[in-house]
Design a protein around this motif. Structure first.
Motif, mmCIF file in Angstrom:
data_model
loop_
_atom_site.group_PDB
_atom_site.id
_atom_site.type_symbol
_atom_site.label_atom_id
_atom_site.label_comp_id
_atom_site.label_asym_id
_atom_site.label_seq_id
_atom_site.Cartn_x
_atom_site.Cartn_y
_atom_site.Cartn_z
ATOM 1 N N ALA A 29 -30.416 26.118 -19.636
ATOM 2 C CA ALA A 29 -31.572 25.265 -19.319
ATOM 3 C C ALA A 29 -32.260 24.717 -20.558
ATOM 4 O O ALA A 29 -32.940 23.686 -20.480
ATOM 5 C CB ALA A 29 -32.566 26.054 -18.465
ATOM 6 N N THR A 30 -32.108 25.393 -21.697
ATOM 7 C CA THR A 30 -32.781 24.940 -22.913
ATOM 8 C C THR A 30 -31.838 24.233 -23.885
ATOM 9 O O THR A 30 -32.249 23.895 -24.994
ATOM 10 C CB THR A 30 -33.456 26.120 -23.627
ATOM 11 N N THR A 31 -30.599 23.995 -23.475
ATOM 12 C CA THR A 31 -29.643 23.288 -24.333
ATOM 13 C C THR A 31 -29.691 21.789 -24.043
ATOM 14 O O THR A 31 -29.525 21.369 -22.890
ATOM 15 C CB THR A 31 -28.216 23.797 -24.096
ATOM 16 N N GLU A 32 -29.923 21.012 -25.074
ATOM 17 C CA GLU A 32 -29.963 19.555 -24.906
ATOM 18 C C GLU A 32 -28.629 19.059 -24.376
ATOM 19 O O GLU A 32 -27.563 19.429 -24.872
ATOM 20 C CB GLU A 32 -30.275 18.889 -26.248
ATOM 21 N N GLY A 33 -28.681 18.241 -23.342
ATOM 22 C CA GLY A 33 -27.470 17.681 -22.773
ATOM 23 C C GLY A 33 -26.890 18.469 -21.623
ATOM 24 O O GLY A 33 -25.916 18.048 -21.016
ATOM 25 N N LEU A 34 -27.486 19.637 -21.305
ATOM 26 C CA LEU A 34 -27.049 20.436 -20.158
ATOM 27 C C LEU A 34 -28.194 20.558 -19.164
ATOM 28 O O LEU A 34 -29.368 20.586 -19.547
ATOM 29 C CB LEU A 34 -26.622 21.849 -20.586
ATOM 30 N N VAL A 35 -27.858 20.653 -17.888
ATOM 31 C CA VAL A 35 -28.862 20.913 -16.863
ATOM 32 C C VAL A 35 -28.298 21.953 -15.902
ATOM 33 O O VAL A 35 -27.129 21.890 -15.506
ATOM 34 C CB VAL A 35 -29.259 19.626 -16.101
ATOM 35 N N LEU A 36 -29.122 22.939 -15.563
ATOM 36 C CA LEU A 36 -28.705 23.971 -14.606
ATOM 37 C C LEU A 36 -28.834 23.379 -13.213
ATOM 38 O O LEU A 36 -29.931 23.230 -12.685
ATOM 39 C CB LEU A 36 -29.582 25.215 -14.764
ATOM 40 N N ASP A 37 -27.701 23.040 -12.622
ATOM 41 C CA ASP A 37 -27.674 22.342 -11.337
ATOM 42 C C ASP A 37 -27.685 23.315 -10.160
ATOM 43 O O ASP A 37 -28.412 23.121 -9.192
ATOM 44 C CB ASP A 37 -26.418 21.459 -11.270
ATOM 45 N N THR A 38 -26.852 24.367 -10.240
ATOM 46 C CA THR A 38 -26.650 25.266 -9.101
ATOM 47 C C THR A 38 -26.551 26.703 -9.590
ATOM 48 O O THR A 38 -25.917 26.978 -10.617
ATOM 49 C CB THR A 38 -25.348 24.920 -8.355
ATOM 50 N N VAL A 39 -27.170 27.614 -8.843
ATOM 51 C CA VAL A 39 -26.994 29.044 -9.062
ATOM 52 C C VAL A 39 -26.339 29.629 -7.816
ATOM 53 O O VAL A 39 -26.786 29.376 -6.696
ATOM 54 C CB VAL A 39 -28.335 29.755 -9.342
ATOM 55 N N VAL A 40 -25.267 30.402 -8.021
ATOM 56 C CA VAL A 40 -24.562 31.031 -6.916
ATOM 57 C C VAL A 40 -24.863 32.522 -6.916
ATOM 58 O O VAL A 40 -24.557 33.223 -7.891
ATOM 59 C CB VAL A 40 -23.041 30.828 -7.035
ATOM 60 N N THR A 41 -25.483 33.013 -5.861
ATOM 61 C CA THR A 41 -25.704 34.447 -5.691
ATOM 62 C C THR A 41 -25.906 34.738 -4.211
ATOM 63 O O THR A 41 -26.578 33.981 -3.513
ATOM 64 C CB THR A 41 -26.904 34.964 -6.504
ATOM 65 N N SER A 42 -25.318 35.826 -3.766
ATOM 66 C CA SER A 42 -25.479 36.224 -2.360
ATOM 67 C C SER A 42 -26.676 37.135 -2.164
ATOM 68 O O SER A 42 -27.028 37.481 -1.034
ATOM 69 C CB SER A 42 -24.214 36.943 -1.869
ATOM 70 N N ASN A 43 -27.337 37.507 -3.273
ATOM 71 C CA ASN A 43 -28.462 38.428 -3.223
ATOM 72 C C ASN A 43 -29.764 37.653 -2.981
ATOM 73 O O ASN A 43 -30.130 36.771 -3.766
ATOM 74 C CB ASN A 43 -28.534 39.203 -4.539
ATOM 75 N N GLU A 44 -30.446 37.997 -1.897
ATOM 76 C CA GLU A 44 -31.647 37.237 -1.518
ATOM 77 C C GLU A 44 -32.736 37.325 -2.580
ATOM 78 O O GLU A 44 -33.412 36.330 -2.882
ATOM 79 C CB GLU A 44 -32.171 37.772 -0.179
ATOM 80 N N GLU A 45 -32.929 38.516 -3.166
ATOM 81 C CA GLU A 45 -33.937 38.682 -4.211
ATOM 82 C C GLU A 45 -33.624 37.803 -5.412
ATOM 83 O O GLU A 45 -34.521 37.163 -5.979
ATOM 84 C CB GLU A 45 -33.963 40.142 -4.661
ATOM 85 N N ARG A 46 -32.366 37.756 -5.791
ATOM 86 C CA ARG A 46 -31.979 36.963 -6.954
ATOM 87 C C ARG A 46 -32.062 35.473 -6.668
ATOM 88 O O ARG A 46 -32.370 34.679 -7.573
ATOM 89 C CB ARG A 46 -30.574 37.355 -7.414
ATOM 90 N N ARG A 47 -31.809 35.079 -5.429
ATOM 91 C CA ARG A 47 -31.997 33.667 -5.072
ATOM 92 C C ARG A 47 -33.455 33.274 -5.251
ATOM 93 O O ARG A 47 -33.769 32.213 -5.795
ATOM 94 C CB ARG A 47 -31.540 33.411 -3.630
ATOM 95 N N ALA A 48 -34.359 34.145 -4.811
ATOM 96 C CA ALA A 48 -35.793 33.868 -4.954
ATOM 97 C C ALA A 48 -36.186 33.832 -6.430
ATOM 98 O O ALA A 48 -36.991 32.982 -6.847
ATOM 99 C CB ALA A 48 -36.596 34.935 -4.211
ATOM 100 N N GLN A 49 -35.620 34.737 -7.204
ATOM 101 C CA GLN A 49 -35.900 34.766 -8.646
ATOM 102 C C GLN A 49 -35.440 33.479 -9.319
ATOM 103 O O GLN A 49 -36.166 32.892 -10.137
ATOM 104 C CB GLN A 49 -35.201 35.969 -9.285
ATOM 105 N N ALA A 50 -34.248 33.013 -8.979
ATOM 106 C CA ALA A 50 -33.721 31.788 -9.578
ATOM 107 C C ALA A 50 -34.609 30.591 -9.245
ATOM 108 O O ALA A 50 -34.902 29.764 -10.115
ATOM 109 C CB ALA A 50 -32.296 31.548 -9.104
#
Length: 370
Positions: A29-50
Motif C-alpha cells: 500500500a505504501t509502494t509508489e505504483g502499486l495499489v492493494l486491490d483485493t485481500v483474500v481471507t476466509s477468516n471473518e475477523e481478518r476480513r474486518a481488519q483488512a
C-alpha cells in the motif's frame, strides 16, 4: 497489465495473517505504483481488519474468486500458510498472473524449480519475499564486505534467536511434514538465504535440529554449519529457546571482525502500525545498537569502532517488484535463488536425521547469489 503505463499496478493479496497484515499489505500500500486491490481471507475477523485498515480494498473469501478476474489484476502475492504456496502459485501463473510468494516458496527445491520453469514458460515474474536481505544489519555487512573492510571473510556466524519457552500452537509449530513448519524452514529460510547471497553456493551442510519445549512437535532449536564453494564457513543458529541471546552477526575476516547485536527495527515498527513514507526516516536504529568493527578485542570490552548501521529498507523489495513488472528492473529474489536455499534446508534436515554431513549437488546453471 493495464495498457496505461502510468496506472498503478493492481495487487491481490492471498492471506491476512501475520505475513499478510504486518508485512505485505502495508508495504504494498505504501509502494509508489502499486495499489492493494483485493485481500483474500476466509477468516471473518481478518476480513474486518483488512477493511478497517484499507477501506477501499475488495474482499474475497477464496483465491478461486481471483482467477476469473485475472485481466483486472497485475500481481498476486501469496502470504498464506506454507503448505498452500505451490498450489496457489501454480494457479496464479496458469491464470496468467505474475506472483510474489512468501518464503519458503515451497517444501522442496524440486517444487521451487518446477514453479520457476512454469513462470519462464508463461513469461511471468515469480519472486520470493526474502525481506531479510533488506535488514539494516545485513545491508551494513554487505557494504563492509564490498568495501574490503574485513579482508577475506573466513567465518560467518548468524543468529536469529528468541526466548519463547511456551509454544503458541498453529501450523508454524506443527510437526506434520505437510505443514512445512518448524524453525528450520521458517527462520532458517532467512539465515540460509543471507549466507548464500553473501558468500555464494553451499557445497556441504551439517545440522542439529532439536525439539526442546514441552508440548512442541516441530524443531525449535536448530544449528547449521555450511561450507561454501568460496571457502567461507557459515554457522547459523535459529532458536525459540535461547535464554541469553547472542550477537545477530559475528563475522570474522583476515583483516577485521564485525559484531552486531539486536534485530532490525522494521518488523517491530510494522507491528506497531508505523508505515514507511516518502521523505521520512525508516529502518533507522540508535547509535548504541550499531555494530563494531575491529580486531584483537571483544566489542563488549571496548574493542573495535562503531559502524553506523545503514537503514533497513523493506520498501525496496516491492519497489523492485514494481520495476520488474514494468520492465525497468530485475526480479529482486528469483525462484532459483529460493531453490538453492531449499537445497541447503533439505540437506540440513537429512543431516540432522542421519547425524552426518551432507554434500550438496551443484546446479551450475543456476544463480545462487544476488
Amino acid at each position: 497489465m493495464t495498457g496505461n503505463p502510468n496506472a498503478p499496478l493492481r495487487v491481490a493479496l492471498v492471506g491476512y495473517g501475520l505475513a499478510g497484515s504486518v508485512f505485505h499489505a502495508p508495504l504494498i500500500a505504501t509502494t509508489e505504483g502499486l495499489v492493494l486491490d483485493t485481500v483474500v481471507t476466509s477468516n471473518e475477523e481478518r476480513r474486518a481488519q483488512a477493511l478497517a485498515e484499507f477501506p477501499d480494498v475488495r474482499i474475497a473469501v477464496s483465491s478461486d474468486e481471483l482467477w476469473p478476474r485475472a485481466d483486472e489484476l497485475d500481481l498476486v502475492v501469496i502470504a498464506s500458510p506454507n503448505k498452500t504456496h505451490v498450489a496457489l502459485a501454480t494457479a496464479a501463473l496458469r491464470a496468467g498472473l505474475p506472483v510474489v510468494v512468501d518464503k519458503p516458496i515451497a517444501g522442496t527445491a524440486a517444487e521451487a524449480r518446477e514453479l520457476a520453469a512454469l513462470a519462464d514458460e508463461r513469461g511471468l515474474l515469480l519472486s520470493v519475499f526474502q525481506n531479510r536481505r533488506w535488514d539494516n544489519d545485513f545491508r551494513t555487512l554487505a557494504r563492509l564486505i564490498a568495501d574490503g573492510e574485513l579482508g577475506d571473510v573466513q567465518r560467518f556466524e548468524s543468529r536469529f534467536e528468541r526466548w519463547r519457552p511456551q509454544t503458541k500452537g498453529g501450523w508454524r509449530e506443527s510437526g506434520d511434514p505437510l505443514e512445512i513448519g518448524g524453525l528450520l524452514y521458517d527462520l532458517g529460510s532467512h539465515v540460509v538465504d543471507q549466507a548464500l547471497t553473501l558468500f555464494g553456493p553451499a557445497v556441504q551442510v551439517y545440522a542439529e535440529c532439536d525439539v526442546r519445549r514441552p508440548g512442541a512437535s516441530a524443531d525449535d532449536d536448530t544449528f547449521m554449519a555450511i561450507t561454501h564453494a568460496s571457502g567461507v564457513r557459515s554457522h547459523l543458529h535459529v532458536s525459540a529457546t535461547t535464554a541469553q541471546l547472542g550477537p545477530r552477526f559475528r563475522v570474522l575476516g583476515s583483516a577485521a571482525g564485525y559484531v552486531k547485536y539486536g534485530l532490525d527495527p522494521q518488523e517491530a515498527a510494522l507491528r506497531e502500525g508505523l508505515r514507511p513514507a516518502a521523505g521520512e526516516p525508516w529502518g533507522e536504529e540508535p547509535q548504541e545498537l550499531w555494530g563494531r568493527l575491529g580486531s584483537g578485542e571483544s566489542p563488549l570490552t571496548g574493542g573495535g569502532a562503531p559502524v553506523r548501521s545503514l537503514p533497513g529498507d523493506y520498501p525496496a523489495y516491492y519497489a523492485a517488484v514494481a520495476a520488474a513488472l514494468r520492465g525497468t528492473g530485475e526480479n529482486p529474489v528469483t525462484a532459483l535463488q529460493a531453490a538453492a536455499t531449499l537445497d541447503v534446508l533439505e540437506g540440513a534436515r537429512r543431516s540432522a536425521r542421519e547425524g552426518t554431513s551432507v554434500t550438496l549437488l551443484p546446479h551450475p546453471t543456476e544463480e545462487n547469489s544476488a
